[in-house]
Design an enzyme around this catalytic site. Structure first.
Site, mmCIF file in Angstrom:
data_model
loop_
_atom_site.group_PDB
_atom_site.id
_atom_site.type_symbol
_atom_site.label_atom_id
_atom_site.label_comp_id
_atom_site.label_asym_id
_atom_site.label_seq_id
_atom_site.Cartn_x
_atom_site.Cartn_y
_atom_site.Cartn_z
ATOM 1 N N ASP A 117 0.832 -1.201 0.000
ATOM 2 C CA ASP A 117 0.000 0.000 0.000
ATOM 3 C C ASP A 117 0.866 1.251 0.000
ATOM 4 O O ASP A 117 2.057 1.194 0.320
ATOM 5 C CB ASP A 117 -0.980 -0.010 1.188
ATOM 6 C CG ASP A 117 -0.323 -0.372 2.516
ATOM 7 O OD1 ASP A 117 0.915 -0.414 2.585
ATOM 8 O OD2 ASP A 117 -1.057 -0.609 3.484
ATOM 9 N N HIS A 159 -7.579 -3.613 9.906
ATOM 10 C CA HIS A 159 -7.293 -3.462 8.470
ATOM 11 C C HIS A 159 -6.027 -4.231 8.095
ATOM 12 O O HIS A 159 -5.133 -4.431 8.920
ATOM 13 C CB HIS A 159 -7.213 -1.983 8.045
ATOM 14 C CG HIS A 159 -6.024 -1.200 8.507
ATOM 15 N ND1 HIS A 159 -6.128 -0.064 9.280
ATOM 16 C CD2 HIS A 159 -4.700 -1.358 8.282
ATOM 17 C CE1 HIS A 159 -4.933 0.430 9.506
ATOM 18 N NE2 HIS A 159 -4.036 -0.340 8.915
HETATM 19 C C1 GLP Z 1 -0.644 0.647 8.450
HETATM 20 C C2 GLP Z 1 -0.420 0.037 7.045
HETATM 21 C C3 GLP Z 1 -0.376 -1.466 7.092
HETATM 22 C C4 GLP Z 1 0.328 -1.914 8.347
HETATM 23 C C5 GLP Z 1 -0.539 -1.559 9.529
HETATM 24 C C6 GLP Z 1 0.139 -1.771 10.874
HETATM 25 O O1 GLP Z 1 -1.614 1.651 8.437
HETATM 26 N N1 GLP Z 1 -1.378 0.401 6.072
HETATM 27 O O2 GLP Z 1 0.243 -1.948 5.910
HETATM 28 O O3 GLP Z 1 0.487 -3.302 8.319
HETATM 29 O O4 GLP Z 1 -1.077 -0.257 9.430
HETATM 30 O O5 GLP Z 1 1.123 -0.804 11.108
HETATM 31 P P1 GLP Z 1 2.064 -0.814 12.383
HETATM 32 O O6 GLP Z 1 2.945 -1.993 12.250
HETATM 33 O O7 GLP Z 1 2.826 0.491 12.318
HETATM 34 O O8 GLP Z 1 1.182 -0.899 13.582
#
Ligand code: GLP
Length: 243
Positions: A67, A137
């Site tokens: 993404d 998500h």
């Molecule tokens: C983000 C990204 C994801 C990621 C998730 C967790 O918003 N869109 O691809 O896996 O949220 O992020 P983090 O590891 O910083 O908690």
């Protein structure tokens, strides 16, 4: 889903990196989907160490970012491409022609089609790595009444923008309102999926994804439909699983 709980966040990250390294050793032409996010930083650091230590061939790998925010200029500190380059790709030794990125500055319809075409031409994803958002998500597939199958434009939830504010000097107004993301079908078409979650803030989402109802309001719950999913957890992220 195969749930693997480790003694610490570091141990979970190291185990996931070791699993990726094994796979690359066995199949140097692997096609991998790469997420950004804080959880991935120790995974990519461990993967870099393993690559340097064991010297397996990384040049023939193909990588696809999961993404990207809309509208950011190249090299922007908040861009997930910048993140992936900084934490993995600049030093991992993948041939530059085999690293694939989403460009959030070009007309999104064409960009999403191009991306799906490139993914199909590469033979599809062999291994999809994933983090998870606090609201369940995956990629930027946000909870909603419906989910998109293929790479598409997403309007980000306020909560998700807040969760990403640290990449934008803590300035919420700087966090883009839209992003591009592989769709649920794109992710679920991967031959194998490995999701990592660490920290208590992910515990609810992990429990709902692994043991809850399959619902568009928790996109990660759709991973229950896939035959080859591994979930790497630390004790805090696993803490709601055994209730
Ligand atoms: C983000 C990204 C994801 C990621 C998730 C967790 O918003 N869109 O691809 O896996 O949220 O992020 P983090 O590891 O910083 O908690």
């Amino acid at each position: 889903m195969q749930v693997l709980t480790f003694d610490s966040a570091d141990a979970a990250a190291t185990a996931l990196a070791a699993r990726v390294a094994r796979e690359v050793r066995d199949c140097p032409q692997l096609v991998i989907g790469l997420p950004a996010g804080r959880t991935m930083i120790p995974v990519y650091a461990a993967l870099l160490r393993l690559g340097q230590r064991d010297g397996f061939d990384r040049s023939r790998l193909s990588t696809f970012q999961v993404d990207e925010f809309m509208g950011l200029p190249p090299g922007h500190a908040g861009s997930f491409r910048t993140f992936l380059e900084h934490h993995l790709l600049n030093d991992f030794g993948v041939d530059a022609g085999r690293t694939h990125f989403l460009d959030g500055r070009v007309p999104p319809g064409r960009e999403c089609e191009r991306y799906e075409r490139e993914l199909a031409a590469a033979g599809g994803l062999d291994l999809q790595l994933l983090g998870i958002g606090r609201n369940g998500h995956i990629g930027f597939n946000e909870p909603d009444a419906t989910l998109a199958a293929r790479t598409h434009v997403v309007t980000l939830h306020e909560e998700t923008r807040r969760a990403n504010v640290s990449w934008f000097d803590g300035q919420l107004e700087q966090v883009p309102r839209q992003a591009l993301s592989m769709g649920m079908g794109t992710l679920l078409n991967a031959r194998a999926i490995a999701l990592i979650a660490t920290g208590a803030e992910k515990a609810e989402a992990v429990a709902a994804a692994v043991t809850g109802a399959i619902t568009t309001q928790l996109p990660a719950s759709f991973l229950q439909l896939h035959a080859h999913v591994e979930v790497y957890l630390d004790p805090a992220a696993a803490s709601r699983l055994n209730r």
